[in-house]
Scaffold this motif. Sequence first.
Motif, mmCIF file in Angstrom:
data_model
loop_
_atom_site.group_PDB
_atom_site.id
_atom_site.type_symbol
_atom_site.label_atom_id
_atom_site.label_comp_id
_atom_site.label_asym_id
_atom_site.label_seq_id
_atom_site.Cartn_x
_atom_site.Cartn_y
_atom_site.Cartn_z
ATOM 1 N N ASP A 100 12.755 5.236 -1.897
ATOM 2 C CA ASP A 100 13.292 3.903 -1.218
ATOM 3 C C ASP A 100 12.113 3.155 -1.858
ATOM 4 O O ASP A 100 10.927 3.257 -1.501
ATOM 5 N N PHE A 101 12.394 2.297 -2.878
ATOM 6 C CA PHE A 101 11.195 1.731 -3.763
ATOM 7 C C PHE A 101 10.730 0.374 -2.765
ATOM 8 O O PHE A 101 9.437 -0.040 -3.157
ATOM 9 N N VAL A 104 7.880 2.484 -1.478
ATOM 10 C CA VAL A 104 6.925 2.591 -2.475
ATOM 11 C C VAL A 104 5.919 1.254 -2.819
ATOM 12 O O VAL A 104 4.827 1.360 -2.660
ATOM 13 N N GLU A 105 6.632 0.212 -2.698
ATOM 14 C CA GLU A 105 5.939 -0.944 -2.994
ATOM 15 C C GLU A 105 5.084 -1.318 -1.919
ATOM 16 O O GLU A 105 3.960 -2.082 -2.233
ATOM 17 N N ALA A 153 5.519 7.820 -1.946
ATOM 18 C CA ALA A 153 4.872 6.576 -1.812
ATOM 19 C C ALA A 153 3.440 6.706 -1.517
ATOM 20 O O ALA A 153 2.485 5.988 -1.984
#
Length: 229
Positions: A100-101, A104-105, A153
């Motif tokens: 799930d980006f 991550v971000e 992440a």
Amino acid sequence: MPTALITGANRGLGLETAHQLGEKGFHVLAGVRNGEAGRRAEAILRGAGVKADFIALDMASPASIAEAAQAVWQVAGGLDVLINNAAVHYDTHQRVGAPDFDVVEEALTINTVGPWRISVAVLELLRRSDHPRIVNVSSESGAWSSMTGTTPAYSLSKIGLNALTRMMASEFRGEGILVNAVCPGWTATDMGGGGRPIPDGARGIVWAATLPDDGPTGGFFRDGKPIAW
């Protein structure tokens, strides 16, 4: 009286590190995003005899970080130790091939870029200290030597924090600012969910925060002993 700013100081390792530094005579600045949680941490520490003040600090917000640096100056008049402890997203449910980006971000923003921003924001205060220290609370999850595809992440954010540690240690070595990364080990925090007692994990952080002037810089430690990057 030496002064330490601890991010994420309202619970777990952050709060325990504040206790232990307070016992060593530090004025503790508890950097906490949520006002209610921050004031509660301040009250707990003061109730234990620690000189403590809550500093509003959202590690995801550049504006909050800049304001917190100003607050440190106004409340304490200086800074000797910065402990980058706040972290999010120990994402055991994820794998590197299906991330799930957004998670991550956010992990990179808070766990890696946030420590970089606050370090720069308080740099001039640290430069005025006789014994300046930066401690980046990292994890073996961010070590090259044990990297896997799990917790992507968190692991990526911590390996970034380790790299930042090396970069800052090199940059600030000539100014006497010691910068080290500390892995507290698997600890019984809300994030860790088990492991050894929180005070045991915090002792290694306090060790790095109170190193002598000829102590190491640019290292990765657990319990005061080097571990593999």
